[in-house]
Design a protein around this motif. Structure first.
Motif, PDB file in Angstrom:
ATOM      1  N   LEU A   1       0.549  -1.132   0.197  1.00  0.00           N
ATOM      2  CA  LEU A   1       0.146  -0.256  -0.009  1.00  0.00           C
ATOM      3  C   LEU A   1       0.402   1.442  -0.176  1.00  0.00           C
ATOM      4  O   LEU A   1       1.702   1.286   0.613  1.00  0.00           O
ATOM      5  N   THR A   2       0.374   2.553  -0.676  1.00  0.00           N
ATOM      6  CA  THR A   2       0.884   3.369  -0.504  1.00  0.00           C
ATOM      7  C   THR A   2       0.759   4.733   0.162  1.00  0.00           C
ATOM      8  O   THR A   2      -1.157   4.147   0.492  1.00  0.00           O
ATOM      9  N   PRO A   3       0.768   5.220   0.692  1.00  0.00           N
ATOM     10  CA  PRO A   3       0.431   6.547   1.682  1.00  0.00           C
ATOM     11  C   PRO A   3      -0.900   6.189   1.736  1.00  0.00           C
ATOM     12  O   PRO A   3      -2.203   6.633   2.556  1.00  0.00           O
ATOM     13  N   LEU A   4      -1.247   7.098   0.146  1.00  0.00           N
ATOM     14  CA  LEU A   4      -2.436   7.130   0.056  1.00  0.00           C
ATOM     15  C   LEU A   4      -3.716   6.450  -0.012  1.00  0.00           C
ATOM     16  O   LEU A   4      -4.796   6.298   0.177  1.00  0.00           O
ATOM     17  N   ASP A   5      -2.876   4.759  -0.195  1.00  0.00           N
ATOM     18  CA  ASP A   5      -3.709   4.137   0.004  1.00  0.00           C
ATOM     19  C   ASP A   5      -4.617   3.841   1.588  1.00  0.00           C
ATOM     20  O   ASP A   5      -5.277   3.541   2.074  1.00  0.00           O
ATOM     21  N   VAL A   6      -3.636   3.852   2.452  1.00  0.00           N
ATOM     22  CA  VAL A   6      -2.848   3.660   4.162  1.00  0.00           C
ATOM     23  C   VAL A   6      -4.615   4.749   4.008  1.00  0.00           C
ATOM     24  O   VAL A   6      -5.118   4.304   5.009  1.00  0.00           O
ATOM     25  N   GLU A   7      -4.902   6.123   3.880  1.00  0.00           N
ATOM     26  CA  GLU A   7      -5.441   6.704   3.480  1.00  0.00           C
ATOM     27  C   GLU A   7      -6.861   6.580   3.776  1.00  0.00           C
ATOM     28  O   GLU A   7      -7.865   7.054   4.770  1.00  0.00           O
ATOM     29  N   ILE A   8      -6.790   6.026   2.133  1.00  0.00           N
ATOM     30  CA  ILE A   8      -8.437   5.805   2.103  1.00  0.00           C
ATOM     31  C   ILE A   8      -8.807   5.240   2.683  1.00  0.00           C
ATOM     32  O   ILE A   8      -9.774   5.041   3.080  1.00  0.00           O
ATOM     33  N   LEU A   9      -8.136   3.911   3.291  1.00  0.00           N
ATOM     34  CA  LEU A   9      -8.595   2.662   4.162  1.00  0.00           C
ATOM     35  C   LEU A   9      -8.854   3.127   5.536  1.00  0.00           C
ATOM     36  O   LEU A   9     -10.037   3.115   5.844  1.00  0.00           O
ATOM     37  N   LEU A  10      -8.462   4.153   6.074  1.00  0.00           N
ATOM     38  CA  LEU A  10      -8.971   4.947   7.072  1.00  0.00           C
ATOM     39  C   LEU A  10     -10.092   5.901   7.224  1.00  0.00           C
ATOM     40  O   LEU A  10     -10.273   5.552   7.873  1.00  0.00           O
ATOM     41  N   ILE A  11      -9.992   5.818   6.418  1.00  0.00           N
ATOM     42  CA  ILE A  11     -11.493   7.356   5.641  1.00  0.00           C
ATOM     43  C   ILE A  11     -12.861   6.030   5.304  1.00  0.00           C
ATOM     44  O   ILE A  11     -13.345   5.799   5.996  1.00  0.00           O
TER      45      ILE A  11
ATOM     46  N   ALA B   1      -9.946  14.936 -10.271  1.00  0.00           N
ATOM     47  CA  ALA B   1      -9.490  14.875 -10.979  1.00  0.00           C
ATOM     48  C   ALA B   1      -8.528  14.377 -11.843  1.00  0.00           C
ATOM     49  O   ALA B   1      -7.557  13.881 -12.774  1.00  0.00           O
ATOM     50  N   ASP B   2      -7.774  13.737 -10.233  1.00  0.00           N
ATOM     51  CA  ASP B   2      -6.517  13.318 -10.580  1.00  0.00           C
ATOM     52  C   ASP B   2      -6.067  12.014 -10.982  1.00  0.00           C
ATOM     53  O   ASP B   2      -6.918  11.220 -10.277  1.00  0.00           O
ATOM     54  N   ALA B   3      -5.945  11.647 -11.838  1.00  0.00           N
ATOM     55  CA  ALA B   3      -6.067   9.936 -12.405  1.00  0.00           C
ATOM     56  C   ALA B   3      -5.046   8.990 -11.798  1.00  0.00           C
ATOM     57  O   ALA B   3      -5.786   8.238 -11.238  1.00  0.00           O
ATOM     58  N   GLN B   4      -4.218   8.938 -10.933  1.00  0.00           N
ATOM     59  CA  GLN B   4      -3.126   8.405 -10.516  1.00  0.00           C
ATOM     60  C   GLN B   4      -4.195   7.996  -9.145  1.00  0.00           C
ATOM     61  O   GLN B   4      -3.741   7.060  -9.054  1.00  0.00           O
ATOM     62  N   ALA B   5      -4.975   9.305  -8.705  1.00  0.00           N
ATOM     63  CA  ALA B   5      -5.485   8.771  -7.372  1.00  0.00           C
ATOM     64  C   ALA B   5      -6.618   8.574  -7.528  1.00  0.00           C
ATOM     65  O   ALA B   5      -7.036   7.563  -6.751  1.00  0.00           O
ATOM     66  N   ARG B   6      -7.086   7.820  -8.883  1.00  0.00           N
ATOM     67  CA  ARG B   6      -7.984   7.706  -9.093  1.00  0.00           C
ATOM     68  C   ARG B   6      -7.916   5.956  -9.293  1.00  0.00           C
ATOM     69  O   ARG B   6      -8.721   5.535  -8.548  1.00  0.00           O
ATOM     70  N   GLY B   7      -6.762   5.800  -9.801  1.00  0.00           N
ATOM     71  CA  GLY B   7      -5.997   4.664  -9.836  1.00  0.00           C
ATOM     72  C   GLY B   7      -5.852   3.786  -8.599  1.00  0.00           C
ATOM     73  O   GLY B   7      -6.088   2.374  -8.765  1.00  0.00           O
ATOM     74  N   ARG B   8      -6.382   4.820  -7.591  1.00  0.00           N
ATOM     75  CA  ARG B   8      -5.541   3.434  -6.343  1.00  0.00           C
ATOM     76  C   ARG B   8      -7.665   3.363  -6.036  1.00  0.00           C
ATOM     77  O   ARG B   8      -7.555   2.052  -5.002  1.00  0.00           O
ATOM     78  N   LEU B   9      -8.122   3.620  -6.708  1.00  0.00           N
ATOM     79  CA  LEU B   9      -9.021   2.199  -6.216  1.00  0.00           C
ATOM     80  C   LEU B   9      -9.894   1.641  -8.042  1.00  0.00           C
ATOM     81  O   LEU B   9     -11.224   1.477  -7.889  1.00  0.00           O
ATOM     82  N   HIS B  10      -8.802   1.034  -8.198  1.00  0.00           N
ATOM     83  CA  HIS B  10      -9.321   0.755  -9.546  1.00  0.00           C
ATOM     84  C   HIS B  10      -9.668  -1.025  -9.075  1.00  0.00           C
ATOM     85  O   HIS B  10      -8.228  -1.449  -8.369  1.00  0.00           O
ATOM     86  N   PRO B  11     -10.491  -1.928  -9.445  1.00  0.00           N
ATOM     87  CA  PRO B  11     -10.244  -2.987  -9.040  1.00  0.00           C
ATOM     88  C   PRO B  11      -9.038  -4.237  -8.867  1.00  0.00           C
ATOM     89  O   PRO B  11      -8.872  -5.102  -8.502  1.00  0.00           O
ATOM     90  N   ALA B  12      -7.730  -3.681  -9.890  1.00  0.00           N
ATOM     91  CA  ALA B  12      -6.584  -4.314  -9.679  1.00  0.00           C
ATOM     92  C   ALA B  12      -5.302  -3.814  -9.217  1.00  0.00           C
ATOM     93  O   ALA B  12      -4.068  -4.058  -8.625  1.00  0.00           O
ATOM     94  N   ALA B  13      -5.519  -2.524  -8.492  1.00  0.00           N
ATOM     95  CA  ALA B  13      -5.105  -1.560  -7.272  1.00  0.00           C
ATOM     96  C   ALA B  13      -5.246  -2.668  -6.379  1.00  0.00           C
ATOM     97  O   ALA B  13      -5.180  -3.435  -5.897  1.00  0.00           O
ATOM     98  N   PRO B  14      -3.832  -2.270  -5.275  1.00  0.00           N
ATOM     99  CA  PRO B  14      -3.793  -3.184  -3.668  1.00  0.00           C
ATOM    100  C   PRO B  14      -5.066  -3.280  -3.315  1.00  0.00           C
ATOM    101  O   PRO B  14      -4.825  -4.203  -2.559  1.00  0.00           O
ATOM    102  N   LEU B  15      -5.993  -1.960  -2.730  1.00  0.00           N
ATOM    103  CA  LEU B  15      -6.771  -2.384  -1.905  1.00  0.00           C
ATOM    104  C   LEU B  15      -7.348  -3.002  -2.150  1.00  0.00           C
ATOM    105  O   LEU B  15      -8.446  -3.899  -1.691  1.00  0.00           O
TER     106      LEU B  15
END
Length: 721
Positions: free
Chosen positions: A125-135, A175-189
């Motif tokens: 997980l990236t730091p952004l992944d961890v924040e989304i997970l906690l939210i 609108a940040d494509a990389q940030a939205r990509g953290r919620l893609h089905p193939a992304a780690p989360l």
């Protein structure tokens, strides 16, 4: 770690998680402030229908953290991570600080307290992944957040954070494509099963985010497996003692553990009946510092949604730092080979166990191929006593009693518990028969559909045979009892794909005791006797006979029993010169049987009335050939006495000496005569008389097609009807 240190570490881990959750609350606070400051219609009469400003402010004030209202995100993050640093220091212990090695990184989730950090590393997980997970997680930790999110979503029914709200709370643009990509089905989360995105019919930013209950429970320190896979879990664990040390050329847990630590992700352990494949796998994972998740692949194959079950199992293993041990692989090879690929290519150590040869199409990842060790007789006894310490009867030699049974470590443990339950009916001490009954209870039921099962009810004392055949039968029982030592430890049958089976031929006229002798041997070994019904084997269509026999041999490999082919010359006949297609296919059947008998791992007995009709090639593959002669007069006298039995009432003057001398009958015929005489006595209401015996002999002669000669019946010829 000590128990006190474990509790302290768990407390630090929980504090770390809650401190990180408090950071989410601060972001929510700022979002509420911004919402209230920029609300274009603060006096909207319907706003209170959702959640009024005063209520939100009160809820926020109730949860204000001890960091103080002026603390920055950096300050609070540093305070939160301090708890994790303390926990890591506690885990490492004195003199173990510094960067953890590969094995430590992979096992922190089971031995270490910093669950959030370990989960971050394990799932990449990236730091952004961890924040989304906690939210997404905080509504399951504090129900106030349901109202916060409902307020920020402007919808009282939507109490989970939306994708857009989560990105906003993380301070990134929707609108940040990389940030939205953290919620893609193939992304780690999402690929790792840590985050679920609900309401797929909504626009992306409006979809609700939530954390599965199992992931929440794990982060809080609870590790009961997900109920979704409870039905397919198997209790495979532990070290089966010395079982592999007695088998030259097989692996051991330490060497397999080194292979796993060096990066070997997939291992296939091929085992035969009584192999210790699952125990070897579990012990190797334990040596590598991992816990074990055992998977019953047969039940997994029956799951209506196996793909979902496999994903849940993989997540379970990654959460707990475990490896997967799946067995038996064989049901999946026939029905759902695609499930093998799902399990085999999981990003964690996977050890599969089965009897089938490995097929390269099952996985793009090449496996480490190993033979499974077989549990030796001494190891079976040791495993038995480890599994259940019920008192044994005085003088009971557990090693000898268990020697004919090929059992896996799990089957030994089950047999021990089963025997202990039976023993409670007889005072609590485990007797030899209790041990045998517990071992037989582990047999699969598949062979019952292809052969007739006989529970032995006779002993050596019931046999009436000459000295040499009787000695050969005892030698056959000894071969079955000591085959592990002779063929396994001492390697007396090397190469050629030969199994550790024992095969014998019983040849003799009908009624001379062939089937009864097979039953006696089964009773002596404590095994069941399975008589193959030729009606289920012989088929007029080409190739079907071989398929039927293969099913019998395959099912027989899963049981501890004696396999009896009665009238074996019907299917084990001589190969002949090929004159037409019938001869050719008949020879193919015989050639197949020659090969299959040699690789069979059990105890097989062939019986025939026509030994000369058997193919000579079978003789070389047989361990013993026992000839059953017709009984002589002395043996017939004993047979008459035993067949009439102690309970049948007898009239005075029964001349059994005359019967033994005059009537040259086999033991089976004498038994038939005795039964017929008993019926005659029951009809007359009196004891068995000499007239009943003479009448019964006459009927037996008629069955056999023999002439009733007056000279044979002597002085009793007048009793003939």
């Amino acid at each position: 770690m000590s128990e006190d240190a474990t509790h302290q570490a768990h407390d630090l881990s929980l504090r770390h998680l809650l401190a990180r959750a408090a950071l989410v609350e601060e972001r929510v606070r700022r979002a509420v402030d911004a919402r209230q400051a920029t609300d274009p219609n603060p006096d909207d009469a319907f706003r209170g229908l959702y959640l009024d400003d005063q209520t939100v402010r009160r809820l926020l004030d109730e949860g204000r953290t001890t960091a103080g209202p002026d603390a920055t995100d950096a300050d609070q993050l540093a305070a939160a991570e301090a708890w994790a640093d303390q926990a890591d220091a506690l885990r490492a212990g004195p003199g173990e600080r510094g960067e953890p090695n590969r094995l430590q990184k992979r096992t922190e989730t089971t031995t270490g307290p910093t669950r959030l950090r370990a989960l971050t590393r394990e799932f990449g997980l990236t730091p952004l992944d961890v924040e989304i997970l906690l939210i997404a997680l905080v509504p399951d930790l504090d129900d106030r957040f349901e109202q916060f999110y409902a307020y920020l979503n402007d919808d009282v029914t939507r109490q989970r954070p939306s994708a857009g709200l989560a990105l906003g709370l993380c301070g990134v643009s929707a609108a940040d494509a990389q940030a939205r990509g953290r919620l893609h089905p193939a992304a780690p989360l999402r690929a790792g099963g840590l985050l679920l995105v609900d309401e797929p019919e909504r626009p992306f930013l409006a979809r609700a985010l939530r954390v599965p209950d199992r992931v929440t429970a794990h982060l809080l320190g609870h590790d009961t497996p997900d109920p979704r896979v409870a039905d397919v879990l198997a209790p495979w664990h532990g070290d089966p003692g010395t079982s592999w040390r007695q088998t030259p050329g097989t692996s051991d847990p330490a060497s397999l553990a080194r292979a796993i630590a060096s990066g070997v992700g997939l291992t296939y352990v091929r085992e035969e009946q009584g192999g210790a494949g699952t125990a070897l796998a579990a012990a190797a994972l334990s040596h590598a510092g991992r816990s074990v998740i055992g998977v019953d692949l047969e039940r997994l194959a029956a799951d209506p949604h196996p793909t979902d079950a496999v994903r849940t199992l993989v997540r379970e293993a990654r959460l707990t730092g475990a490896g997967l041990v799946g067995a038996p692989i064989d049901p999946l090879t026939r029905e759902k080979p695609e499930v093998i690929r799902l399990v085999a290519e999981a990003d964690l150590p996977v050890i599969l166990v089965g009897r089938a040869p490995w097929d390269a199409t099952w996985s793009a990842r090449p496996p480490l191929l190993l033979p499974a060790p077989r549990v030796g007789p001494e190891a079976r006894a040791a495993l038995w006593q480890q599994a259940h310490r019920a008192p044994l009867a005085a003088g009971l030699d557990l090693t000898r009693v268990l020697s004919p049974f090929l059992l896996t470590p799990a089957q030994v443990a089950q047999a021990a518990r089963s025997a202990a339950q039976v023993a409670t009916l007889n005072g609590g001490e485990v007797q030899a028969e209790d041990v045998r009954a517990g071992a037989r209870a582990q047999n699969a039921a598949g062979l019952d559909r292809l052969a007739r099962r006989i529970e032995p009810a006779v002993t050596w004392d019931d046999l009436v045979l000459p000295t040499d055949p009787l000695a050969q039968l005892r030698e056959l029982a000894a071969r079955a009892r000591h085959r592990d030592r002779v063929l396994g430890e001492w390697g007396m049958r090397p190469g050629g794909g030969r199994g550790r089976g024992v095969a014998a031929l019983f040849a003799g006229d009908s009624g001379t005791g062939k089937t009864m002798s097979a039953e006696v041997i089964a009773a002596d070994l404590g095994l069941d006797l399975y008589t193959v019904d030729l009606a289920t084997v012989i088929d007029k269509y080409v190739g079907e006979t071989e398929k039927n026999l293969e099913r019998i041999f395959s099912e027989a490999a899963g049981i501890n029993g004696v396999l009896l082919f009665d009238e074996a010359d019907a299917i084990f006949g001589k190969r002949s010169e090929v004159k037409d297609a019938h001869d050719r296919y008949a020879n193919v059947e015989s050639a197949y049987l020659l090969q299959r008998m040699e690789s069979f791992d059990g105890l097989a007995i062939l019986s025939t009335n026509l030994r000369a009709n058997l193919d000579d090639a079978f003789t070389r593959r047989l361990d013993l050939v026992v000839d059953f002669p017709m009984p002589d007069a002395e043996q017939r006298r004993v047979l008459w006495e035993r067949c009439l039995g102690p309970l049948l009432p007898r009239a005075e003057g029964l001349d059994l000496d005359f019967c033994a001398e005059s009537f040259e009958l086999a033991g089976g015929n004498i038994r038939s005569v005795a039964v017929t005489a008993a019926y005659l006595a029951a009809e007359s209401g009196g004891p068995v008389r000499m007239a009943d015996l003479i009448h019964a002999v006459q009927r037996e002669y008629q069955k056999l097609g023999r002439l009733t000669l007056a000279s044979e019946f002597g002085e009793y010829v007048g009793l003939l009807v």
